[in-house]
Design a protein around this motif. Structure first.
Motif, PDB file in Angstrom:
ATOM      1  N   LEU A 195       0.830  -1.204   0.000  1.00 26.97           N
ATOM      2  CA  LEU A 195       0.000   0.000   0.000  1.00 26.97           C
ATOM      3  C   LEU A 195       0.866   1.257   0.000  1.00 26.97           C
ATOM      4  CD1 LEU A 195      -2.447  -1.075   2.881  1.00 26.97           C
ATOM      5  CD2 LEU A 195      -2.642  -1.586   0.432  1.00 26.97           C
ATOM      6  N   ASN A 196       0.392   2.268  -0.693  1.00 22.94           N
ATOM      7  CA  ASN A 196       1.081   3.566  -0.744  1.00 22.94           C
ATOM      8  C   ASN A 196       0.077   4.690  -0.532  1.00 22.94           C
ATOM      9  OD1 ASN A 196       3.998   3.073  -2.029  1.00 22.94           O
ATOM     10  ND2 ASN A 196       2.553   1.667  -2.978  1.00 22.94           N
ATOM     11  N   ASP A 197       0.397   5.592   0.373  1.00 24.39           N
ATOM     12  CA  ASP A 197      -0.494   6.729   0.652  1.00 24.39           C
ATOM     13  C   ASP A 197      -0.326   7.840  -0.384  1.00 24.39           C
ATOM     14  OD1 ASP A 197      -1.179   5.295   2.866  1.00 24.39           O
ATOM     15  OD2 ASP A 197      -0.461   6.759   4.339  1.00 24.39           O
ATOM     16  N   PHE A 198      -1.257   8.788  -0.343  1.00 24.02           N
ATOM     17  CA  PHE A 198      -1.069  10.027  -1.100  1.00 24.02           C
ATOM     18  C   PHE A 198       0.182  10.742  -0.591  1.00 24.02           C
ATOM     19  CE2 PHE A 198      -5.820  10.035  -1.714  1.00 24.02           C
ATOM     20  CZ  PHE A 198      -5.830  10.109  -3.092  1.00 24.02           C
ATOM     21  N   VAL A 199       0.925  11.337  -1.500  1.00 22.51           N
ATOM     22  CA  VAL A 199       2.139  12.075  -1.138  1.00 22.51           C
ATOM     23  C   VAL A 199       2.096  13.450  -1.805  1.00 22.51           C
ATOM     24  CG1 VAL A 199       4.652  12.085  -1.316  1.00 22.51           C
ATOM     25  CG2 VAL A 199       3.473   9.948  -0.844  1.00 22.51           C
ATOM     26  N   TYR A 200       2.562  14.442  -1.069  1.00 22.56           N
ATOM     27  CA  TYR A 200       2.519  15.858  -1.489  1.00 22.56           C
ATOM     28  C   TYR A 200       3.910  16.315  -1.973  1.00 22.56           C
ATOM     29  CZ  TYR A 200       2.873  20.898  -0.240  1.00 22.56           C
ATOM     30  OH  TYR A 200       3.139  22.245  -0.212  1.00 22.56           O
ATOM     31  N   HIS A 201       3.928  17.233  -2.931  1.00 27.50           N
ATOM     32  CA  HIS A 201       5.207  17.672  -3.514  1.00 27.50           C
ATOM     33  C   HIS A 201       6.094  18.414  -2.518  1.00 27.50           C
ATOM     34  CE1 HIS A 201       2.597  17.064  -7.032  1.00 27.50           C
ATOM     35  NE2 HIS A 201       3.707  16.721  -7.655  1.00 27.50           N
ATOM     36  N   ALA A 202       5.503  19.324  -1.756  1.00 27.94           N
ATOM     37  CA  ALA A 202       6.267  20.085  -0.752  1.00 27.94           C
ATOM     38  C   ALA A 202       7.444  20.842  -1.347  1.00 27.94           C
ATOM     39  CB  ALA A 202       6.727  19.166   0.388  1.00 27.94           C
TER      40      ALA A 202
ATOM     41  N   TYR B  21      13.241  31.110 -12.231  1.00 36.19           N
ATOM     42  CA  TYR B  21      13.642  29.905 -11.503  1.00 36.19           C
ATOM     43  C   TYR B  21      12.439  29.304 -10.788  1.00 36.19           C
ATOM     44  CZ  TYR B  21      18.599  31.168 -11.974  1.00 36.19           C
ATOM     45  OH  TYR B  21      19.846  31.460 -12.451  1.00 36.19           O
ATOM     46  N   LEU B  22      12.446  27.992 -10.677  1.00 29.80           N
ATOM     47  CA  LEU B  22      11.404  27.299  -9.933  1.00 29.80           C
ATOM     48  C   LEU B  22      11.955  26.937  -8.558  1.00 29.80           C
ATOM     49  CD1 LEU B  22      10.835  26.815 -13.039  1.00 29.80           C
ATOM     50  CD2 LEU B  22       9.665  24.739 -12.325  1.00 29.80           C
ATOM     51  N   GLY B  23      11.250  27.352  -7.513  1.00 28.53           N
ATOM     52  CA  GLY B  23      11.653  26.939  -6.171  1.00 28.53           C
ATOM     53  C   GLY B  23      11.151  25.537  -5.900  1.00 28.53           C
ATOM     54  N   GLY B  24      11.669  24.624  -6.706  1.00 27.88           N
ATOM     55  CA  GLY B  24      11.233  23.230  -6.672  1.00 27.88           C
ATOM     56  C   GLY B  24      10.087  22.995  -7.633  1.00 27.88           C
ATOM     57  N   GLY B  25      10.150  21.875  -8.333  1.00 29.65           N
ATOM     58  CA  GLY B  25       9.083  21.504  -9.271  1.00 29.65           C
ATOM     59  C   GLY B  25       8.518  20.147  -8.899  1.00 29.65           C
ATOM     60  N   PHE B  26       9.361  19.113  -9.051  1.00 28.76           N
ATOM     61  CA  PHE B  26       9.015  17.736  -8.664  1.00 28.76           C
ATOM     62  C   PHE B  26       7.749  17.235  -9.348  1.00 28.76           C
ATOM     63  CE2 PHE B  26      10.929  19.892  -4.875  1.00 28.76           C
ATOM     64  CZ  PHE B  26      12.191  19.374  -5.047  1.00 28.76           C
ATOM     65  N   GLY B  27       7.361  17.877 -10.436  1.00 26.44           N
ATOM     66  CA  GLY B  27       6.158  17.479 -11.159  1.00 26.44           C
ATOM     67  C   GLY B  27       4.974  18.397 -10.923  1.00 26.44           C
TER      68      GLY B  27
ATOM     69  N   LEU C  68      14.186  23.541   6.390  1.00 26.84           N
ATOM     70  CA  LEU C  68      13.771  22.495   5.449  1.00 26.84           C
ATOM     71  C   LEU C  68      14.334  22.748   4.063  1.00 26.84           C
ATOM     72  CD1 LEU C  68       9.998  22.056   6.383  1.00 26.84           C
ATOM     73  CD2 LEU C  68      11.925  20.564   6.986  1.00 26.84           C
ATOM     74  N   CYS C  69      14.751  21.664   3.403  1.00 24.11           N
ATOM     75  CA  CYS C  69      15.190  21.731   2.011  1.00 24.11           C
ATOM     76  C   CYS C  69      14.596  20.534   1.292  1.00 24.11           C
ATOM     77  CB  CYS C  69      16.709  21.685   1.907  1.00 24.11           C
ATOM     78  SG  CYS C  69      17.273  21.509   0.200  1.00 24.11           S
ATOM     79  N   ARG C  70      13.664  20.756   0.380  1.00 24.00           N
ATOM     80  CA  ARG C  70      13.032  19.640  -0.307  1.00 24.00           C
ATOM     81  C   ARG C  70      13.950  19.022  -1.347  1.00 24.00           C
ATOM     82  NH1 ARG C  70       9.761  15.548   0.660  1.00 24.00           N
ATOM     83  NH2 ARG C  70       7.830  15.555  -0.570  1.00 24.00           N
TER      84      ARG C  70
END
Lengths: 744, 153
Positions: A364-371, A422-428, B129-131
């Protein structure tokens, strides 16, 4: 720093056009002509600033647009256009580096600028078979590598042809050194800037097969330690993200979105909000209520007083994450379940019939958030009666966004300008357009430029998550101990996401039936670093270990047997074991776990060392070893950084992260209840990149999927118990410890 | 009206005194290096030095800064600040970069208080925090800056 500038080389003099602005990326060349030139070529051929072939000198500082990718000014500053988003993965340095390598540019005189959002020229077709500017799937270097090498070599060729003419010597008598053409016989040297001033660009550039590309051994930039160009601005605070953009007359917007995806506002206290200090517009939207005001704190305060009655008919209203797995399991068991084939091989029914033993397990895998650390945001400005729209945004998919903005406003796409930041994180998360379109809607209604900002609470409660999923595994083993049959049923939301990574292309199992049973929770789901690979490899690699344990086989040797048809995969596995203590020694109170994973064309195997903090029932990961084969590595240190980051994110999601949903509403709201890994829990990490002359493949995600199963396998080695529900937080660990262990 | 200094510059803020200092720094003073990450003091992206104390500026109302000196990423001066920034480049720490201003402010603060921190000291001090997962390089860069003895390379 001018808005369009990405970075300048350290040796680039200031005040030179190429370095200051990329706005006229191909000045003097009509777009139509530009596009015509692209027919039949792997990149668009642009003509020089003086198409007749005459002097381009009137544009001193404008520079000769030798190709769509390169512009050279009189001082020899080479501007190379970067077509992809920069979200920390390093591609905005890697892609220009490839061009610079083949054109023999002096890297210190290279300036990098964002390319215009012109997918026909600057896009790639690696994902959907049509040209898009879409920075996802670890595809950037893989998708652009050959084209940019050819583009660089074509520029070098043009410079050589012009130098031959200018010097009155034979082309074959010339060579290049970084930034200049040499005529060794006479000792004469022409800098690229000097040549470019008077350069004529031929109507047809040489095709790839006529060009000499450098053999790997001649690379002087690719594979070397080259500093990423975005780093300096990221240590002195000057790197500009969309949230940092200010425009004259700009106001600030936030949106109270429906707590349940798919709901709409029916009524709200508009007059109360509109009368609050510094509030200039209250805007009803299909999915929420927008508030625009003169400063962000005022908008935040006003939003606290907003009262909205929401519609209650969204499908997600019926969804609870607590009970969903039971539902998924019962649906998966139905004989007539409407499954979609993911992969199949051989005759699974015959394998079942002849199996000496059958093993089964659910994971099983839960929902996960990009953060991602920068909450979603965008700045939009509209002008004119027939509006022109400008959008400042960190987007992984600017070409799609541009088209969507045009559609939303009913205007020609030429009237939409996207300014990449710039993107401060993307991860999709940032490959979807919602936050950009919201900013446009607010700017349109409020009739001022608007910076739309999501709070962290918005970012989580209205997030788009990696779908929760159930993986039902079944394997048949014959009398000789060979795995002959493999069934894997993936159950969860979103067919384009949830089953990725469910295939086992490297395992020699003759009969396979891998399928997908799609669920529809009504929740918003999205690609999340490595997409479905992390949940599916969790199931696959845990299951392999479970079978090995049940059969008293060494999990490493079982994987060796399964990988026997792929020398590349075997090497990755062997290297991971070689570099780690796996199978050799174990520290007291600790245990090691191994997992293998491919991600598209890249391969990894990794080992983790864990311990269990018994009183809190939490796992601690102490050390990690990872071997990687991703072909030619353009930026080795950056590739290692990507592995480190993916490992941290993988461990974080495997140990801590869960989004829980009650009647469609997300329970978590900020980092207090959606924990991600911090410094104190960071393991020591060792990475071995396997030397290769194969074409480069992705590095952005390959380091992530092995983490979950490697931890679960280490946990089984430590305790004899199986973790079959990710994340392995204390409640799931306690449940696993109560289990009798008799899974398979 | 609230008076204080930002990076040595006298500053007057005439807005709502409850405005979190973060937004005064970003939107009134126009210093964008200090970032908004969570608004509740969890992530540390907004970290600044408030009269010498490491502070999460999203939690502090502007009124609390009255008469004080604020130092942001744009204003870190002195040898420790430059040594930390140099070490950050040497170790190629940033990925997306969004959290790094706050990380650097925390690291400079740590080295001011403890010029030779151990790993355990770093774990206690560096709660940002650093993702992107740059923690290992942050640790290495802090050790490097410490080893440089506060000397900027």
């Amino acid at each position: 720093m001018k808005a369009s500038e990405l970075s300048c080389g350290t040796g680039v003099p200031s005040g030179i056009g190429a370095c200051e602005s990329s706005a006229p990326a191909y000045s003097g060349i009509s777009r139509r002509r530009f596009l015509q030139g692209s027919a039949g070529l792997s990149f668009a051929l642009a003509l020089g600033a003086a198409p007749s072939g005459g002097s381009a000198k009137e544009g001193a500082g404008i520079g000769a647009g030798i190709s769509a990718w390169v512009r050279i000014d009189a001082a020899g500053v080479v501007t190379i256009y970067n077509p992809v988003a920069e979200m920390g993965q390093g591609s905005s340095t890697a892609l220009p580096l490839i061009v610079a390598e083949e054109m023999d540019a002096d890297w210190d005189k290279v300036a990098i600028a964002y390319s215009p959002i012109e997918p026909d020229i600057y896009g790639h077709d690696a994902i959907h078979g049509r040209m898009m500017m879409l920075t996802v799937g670890s595809f950037s270097v893989e998708a652009y590598f050959d084209r940019l090498r050819i583009a660089g070599a074509q520029v070098r060729h043009v410079l050589l042809v012009n130098a031959a003419e200018q010097l009155g010597v034979a082309l074959a008598s010339l060579s290049t050194t970084p930034g200049a053409v040499l005529h060794p016989a006479s000792g004469r040297r022409l800098g690229y800037g000097e040549i470019a001033q008077h350069a004529k660009v031929p109507q047809a550039l040489p095709e790839a097969q006529e060009l000499r590309l450098k053999p790997v051994g001649e690379f002087r930039l690719i594979g070397k330690s080259i500093l990423r160009r975005d780093l300096r601005g990221k240590v002195d605070g000057s790197a500009e993200f969309a949230i940092d953009v200010d425009l004259p007359g700009m106001q600030f917007g936030m949106i109270q979105r429906a707590p349940v995806a798919g709901s709409s506002p029916l009524a709200f206290n508009r007059e109360v909000i509109a009368a609050l200090p510094d509030i200039s517009a209250v805007i009803p939207l299909d999915h929420g209520v927008g508030i625009v005001g003169k400063n962000l704190p005022a908008v935040m305060k006003a939003r606290q007083q907003l009262q909205v009655e929401w519609s209650k008919d969204a499908p997600a209203e019926k969804f609870d994450s607590d009970t969903a797995f039971e539902h998924y399991a019962s649906e998966a068991a139905k004989g007539d379940a409407p499954v979609k084939r993911v992969d199949s091989k051989g005759d699974i029914a015959a394998a079942d019939a002849s199996a000496a033993a059958i093993y089964r397990a659910d994971y099983l895998n839960d929902f996960v958030y990009h953060a991602q650390m920068e909450p979603l945001n965008a700045v939009a400005a509209l002008s004119g009666d027939v509006p022109r729209a400008e959008l400042w945004i960190g987007s992984q998919f600017p070409s799609g966004l541009r088209a969507e903005v045009a559609t939303l406003l009913g205007i020609d796409i030429a009237k939409v300008t996207i300014h990449a930041r710039y993107l401060g994180g993307g991860f999709g998360r940032r490959s979807w357009h919602d936050f950009g379109l919201e900013a446009v809607q607010l700017a349109q209604q409020a009739k001022v430029p608007v910076k739309l900002v999501w709070s962290r609470e918005d970012d989580i409660r209205n997030g788009m998550f990696r779908p929760m999923s159930l993986q039902r595994m079944e394997a048949g083993v014959d009398a000789d101990g060979n795995i002959t049959g493999w069934r894997h049923r993936v159950v969860g939301d979103n067919a384009s996401i949830v089953a990725t990574g469910a295939k086992i292309p490297f395992y020699a199992i003759p009969n396979q039936a891998i399928d997908l049973l799609e669920m529809r929770s009504g929740m918003k789901t999205k690609h999340w670093r490595s997409v479905g690979y992390a949940p599916n490899k969790f199931a696959i690699e845990s299951f392999i270990d479970e079978i090995a344990t049940a059969r008293k086989e060494d999990p490493y040797q079982l994987r060796r047997k399964l990988l026997r048809d792929s020398p590349r995969a075997l090497k990755v596995l062997d290297e991971a074991v070689d570099m780690s203590p796996y199978g050799k020694e174990t520290a007291p109170g600790r245990a090691l776990g191994l997992a293998f994973s491919e991600h598209q064309k890249s391969l990894t195997a990794g080992v983790v060392e864990i311990s269990l903090v018994e009183d809190t029932a939490r796992i601690r990961v102490h050390r990690v070893w990872l071997a990687v084969d991703a072909g030619i590595i353009v930026q080795p240190d950056n590739a290692i950084a990507q592995m480190e980051g993916a490992i941290i994110q993988g461990i974080s999601s495997a140990l801590l992260e869960t989004v829980s949903v009650k009647s469609g509403a997300v329970h978590q709201s900020n980092f207090g209840d959606y924990e991600i890994l911090r410094m104190a829990d960071t393991p020591e990490i060792a990475i071995r990149m396997i030397a290769s002359e194969a074409p480069p493949t992705g590095i952005g995600e390959i380091g992530l999927p092995f983490t979950g199963p490697a931890i679960a396998n280490a946990f089984a080695a430590l305790t004899g118990k199986r973790l079959r529900h990710m994340p392995f937080n204390s409640s799931n660990i306690k449940l696993a410890m109560l289990d009798d262990g008799g899974a398979v | 009206m609230i008076e204080f200094t930002i990076n040595g510059q006298a500053t007057v803020f005439k807005g709502d005194p409850e405005t979190p200092l973060l937004w005064v720094i970003r939107d009134s003073a126009g210093l964008k290096g200090t970032k908004f990450g969570c608004g509740v003091g969890q992530c540390g992206a907004c970290s600044v030095h408030l009269s010498g104390n490491l502070t999460r500026s999203c939690l502090i109302p502007a009124s609390a800064a009255a008469g004080m000196s604020v130092v942001t990423i744009e204003g870190i001066e002195g040898i420790a600040g430059r040594a930390v920034q140099a070490a950050w480049i040497e170790e190629s720490v940033p990925q997306c970069g969004y959290c790094q201003s706050g990380m650097i402010m925390a690291a400079v603060d740590l080295l001011h208080r403890n010029p030779t921190p151990t790993d355990a000291d770093i774990n206690r001090a560096m709660t940002n925090l650093c993702r992107c997962g740059t923690y290992g390089r942050v640790r290495a860069a802090i050790h490097r800056a410490a080893a440089a003895g506060g000397q900027a390379s």
